[in-house]
Design a protein around this motif. Structure first.
Motif, PDB file in Angstrom:
ATOM      1  N   TRP A 105       0.830  -1.215   0.000  1.00 29.77           N
ATOM      2  CA  TRP A 105       0.000   0.000   0.000  1.00 29.77           C
ATOM      3  C   TRP A 105       0.854   1.250   0.000  1.00 29.77           C
ATOM      4  CZ3 TRP A 105      -0.857   4.217   3.169  1.00 29.77           C
ATOM      5  CH2 TRP A 105      -2.034   4.944   2.920  1.00 29.77           C
ATOM      6  N   GLU A 106       1.832   1.298   0.906  1.00 33.93           N
ATOM      7  CA  GLU A 106       2.610   2.528   1.081  1.00 33.93           C
ATOM      8  C   GLU A 106       3.407   2.918  -0.159  1.00 33.93           C
ATOM      9  OE1 GLU A 106       4.673   3.603   4.961  1.00 33.93           O
ATOM     10  OE2 GLU A 106       6.387   3.407   3.612  1.00 33.93           O
ATOM     11  N   PRO A 109      -0.335   4.086  -2.723  1.00 29.84           N
ATOM     12  CA  PRO A 109      -1.673   3.708  -2.236  1.00 29.84           C
ATOM     13  C   PRO A 109      -2.700   3.552  -3.347  1.00 29.84           C
ATOM     14  CG  PRO A 109      -0.707   5.375  -0.802  1.00 29.84           C
ATOM     15  CD  PRO A 109       0.238   5.219  -1.957  1.00 29.84           C
ATOM     16  N   THR A 112      -2.825   0.069  -5.034  1.00 30.01           N
ATOM     17  CA  THR A 112      -3.523  -0.944  -4.244  1.00 30.01           C
ATOM     18  C   THR A 112      -5.031  -0.724  -4.268  1.00 30.01           C
ATOM     19  OG1 THR A 112      -1.648  -1.287  -2.790  1.00 30.01           O
ATOM     20  CG2 THR A 112      -3.817  -1.806  -1.881  1.00 30.01           C
ATOM     21  N   GLU A 113      -5.453   0.511  -4.010  1.00 33.38           N
ATOM     22  CA  GLU A 113      -6.890   0.734  -3.854  1.00 33.38           C
ATOM     23  C   GLU A 113      -7.644   0.668  -5.175  1.00 33.38           C
ATOM     24  OE1 GLU A 113      -7.787   3.875  -1.031  1.00 33.38           O
ATOM     25  OE2 GLU A 113      -6.252   3.118   0.338  1.00 33.38           O
ATOM     26  N   THR A 116      -8.173  -3.033  -5.811  1.00 35.13           N
ATOM     27  CA  THR A 116      -9.255  -3.565  -4.970  1.00 35.13           C
ATOM     28  C   THR A 116     -10.626  -3.217  -5.570  1.00 35.13           C
ATOM     29  OG1 THR A 116      -7.874  -3.312  -3.017  1.00 35.13           O
ATOM     30  CG2 THR A 116     -10.250  -3.513  -2.643  1.00 35.13           C
ATOM     31  N   VAL A 336      -4.026  -2.171   6.082  1.00 33.06           N
ATOM     32  CA  VAL A 336      -4.307  -2.008   4.659  1.00 33.06           C
ATOM     33  C   VAL A 336      -3.996  -3.316   3.945  1.00 33.06           C
ATOM     34  CG1 VAL A 336      -3.792   0.466   4.620  1.00 33.06           C
ATOM     35  CG2 VAL A 336      -1.956  -1.202   4.265  1.00 33.06           C
ATOM     36  N   THR A 337      -4.419  -3.389   2.679  1.00 30.46           N
ATOM     37  CA  THR A 337      -4.053  -4.543   1.864  1.00 30.46           C
ATOM     38  C   THR A 337      -2.653  -4.321   1.322  1.00 30.46           C
ATOM     39  OG1 THR A 337      -6.348  -4.856   1.228  1.00 30.46           O
ATOM     40  CG2 THR A 337      -4.690  -5.888  -0.181  1.00 30.46           C
ATOM     41  N   ASP A 338      -1.785  -5.271   1.568  1.00 36.79           N
ATOM     42  CA  ASP A 338      -0.457  -5.238   0.955  1.00 36.79           C
ATOM     43  C   ASP A 338      -0.413  -6.408  -0.020  1.00 36.79           C
ATOM     44  OD1 ASP A 338       0.672  -2.994   2.236  1.00 36.79           O
ATOM     45  OD2 ASP A 338       1.110  -4.187   4.034  1.00 36.79           O
TER      46      ASP A 338
END
Ligand SMILES: *Cc1c(COP(=O)(O)O)cnc(C)c1O
Length: 472
Positions: A105-106, A109, A112-113, A116, A336-338
């Motif tokens: 995520w980092e 971001p 990742t989002e 999703t 968060v999702t990693d």
């Protein structure tokens, strides 16, 4: 390269791609080079000094293009489609332009989002269970390997990761003989061992024989083995056979076997509500799948590579992959999702961008119309072949795939005749077809699925097949 040169060649290359797409029908579908042609033309060492872009682009045209098989040609009916689209190409350029690595995520971001959310869109568009969570992998082969690894770990109570060998030595895996070769490869790479892989026979409709699967599972249990992983195929690669998901899912529930569904090609057709018969049993209390793979890079216009693995229980799944060294810990770890914990690779390309562009620029309505159109064209062509006295339809169309052969009356050795026909068709270059076996007979496989395909292309292809057959 400075910004000015980048702009100049950037524009030139976009023009080159646009021109290529407009002119693609002027190429023979399959490359006409011989083995070693390009190797003989390329220098044996990298240049010491910088070369001008003009020289590189000139070589692109003269050296590389002759060795390209035109997968985006409307008359590419070989293997399975792998269709690209202009919105996906533009997204690929932007992903490269950003040059980000979405390993967690980092590290971006938005990477990742967006992944999703876009995969939630895709899940719902395909009518898949709300419980499914998606992750983008490079290919179905990788997606299936990841599922096989997760199944191995769940089946060994996560001891495979701890002690290795002995903890997984008793686990068995199952799949149809019609399943794609990536299934067996995944089972072998995940450490089940060839001795613990059970290829299950398929019936005349191409689906795995469930009674045989049941017998194999029971025999293994009685030997003290632990059935852990089973693959059901929706749309098998050779002839498009469908396994009975409901019956297989029920067996897997009873025996606590991880059920993975390989719908790499056919899964895209689930955007059509009328094709959802194929996932009956994917989400019932007594029959459900643990994971499923669908390749938007095959039939949903999302330029290769983009394979989506859906999993039902992210916690069980990611336990097989998460490793957290000190240098990867971040303030958000755990909140968060990693996605690095969702597969084998740490580094991740921004692949969701092209799927997002495609879903938005076409909308589900246009994607449905495209796939419906392919299915209709395949049905129509199969009917014409069936009606012709000199040709046999060997498999009815399954979605947009069927097989046929040339069988003029009085002809001997039809296998040889059809091999010669296929070779002649592919040398001619108007269209490209590949082969399959149907009940031991050499068959020609016709897979429909290009985004610029029209009825006129089908007419031209069929006329060419008949004309070439007559010259044999
Ligand atoms: C194409 C296909 C595969 C392999 O896909 P890759 O993404 O090339 O690994 C696996 N299973 C089925 C059913 C397929 O059609």
């Amino acid at each position: 390269m400075n910004s000015e040169e980048f702009r100049r060649y950037g524009h030139e290359i976009v023009d080159w791609i646009a021109h290529y797409m407009d002119e693609i029908e002027s190429y023979p579908v399959r490359a006409r080079v011989s083995p070693g042609d390009l190797l003989a033309a390329l220098p044996t060492a990298a240049p010491e000094q910088p070369e001008p872009m003009d020289a590189i682009l000139a070589d692109m045209n003269t050296l590389i293009m002759p060795g390209i098989t035109h997968w985006q040609h409307p008359m590419f009916f070989a293997y399975f489609p792998s269709i690209s689209s202009r919105p996906a190409i533009l997204a690929e350029m932007m992903a490269a332009g950003l040059g980000v690595n979405g390993m967690m995520w980092e590290t971006s971001p938005a990477v990742t989002e967006l992944e999703t959310r876009v995969l939630e869109w895709l899940r719902d568009a395909l009518g898949l269970p709300k419980a499914f969570h998606g992750v983008i992998q490079d290919t179905a082969s990788t997606s299936t390997l990841c599922a096989a690894l997760a199944a191995r770990e769940r089946g060994s109570h996560y001891l495979g990761l701890e002690t290795g060998g002995a903890a997984i030595a008793n686990l068995t895996a199952y799949g149809s003989v019609e399943a794609h070769s990536s299934i067996e490869k995944a089972v072998l790479l995940a450490g089940y061992g060839r001795a613990n892989f059970r290829p299950i026979a398929a019936g005349p409709d191409g689906g795995l024989i469930v009674a045989d699967l049941k017998a194999a599972i029971e025999a293994d249990i009685s030997q003290g083995l632990t059935p852990a992983f089973c693959v059901a195929t929706l749309g098998a690669t050779a002839l498009g056979g469908f396994d009975d998901l409901k019956a297989i899912g029920t067996l897997c529930r009873v025996h606590n076997i991880w059920l993975h569904v390989d719908a790499a090609w056919a899964g895209s057709a689930l955007i059509l509500p009328e094709e959802r018969w194929m996932i009956d049993g994917i989400d019932a209390p007594d029959s459900r799948a643990d994971s499923m793979v669908v390749n938007p890079h095959k039939w949903l216009m999302t330029t290769v590579d983009c394979s989506v693995l859906f999993v039902r229980d992210p916690e069980a799944y990611t336990r097989a992959f998460s490793i957290l060294p000190e240098y990867l810990k971040t303030a958000e770890t755990g909140q968060v999702t990693d996605y690095r914990d969702w597969g084998i690779a740490l580094g991740r390309r921004f692949r969701s961008l092209k799927l997002w562009f495609v879903l938005r620029r076409y909308g589900l309505a246009d994607l449905r119309a495209m796939i419906r159109g392919h299915i209709a064209l395949a049905k129509d062509m199969a009917a014409r072949i069936d009606a012709h006295p000199d040709f046999d339809l060997l498999t009815d169309p399954r979605l947009a795939l069927f097989a046929f052969r040339y069988s003029p009356s009085g002809a001997a050795n039809l296998d040889d005749l059809n091999q010669r026909l296929l070779t002649a068709i592919n040398q001619d270059g108007t269209l490209y077809l590949t082969r399959a076996k149907v009940d031991g007979k050499m068959a020609i496989r016709w897979s429909v699925g290009q985004n610029n395909l029209t009825a006129a292309h089908m007419d031209k292809a069929w006329a060419r097949v008949q004309a070439i057959a007559q010259t044999l």
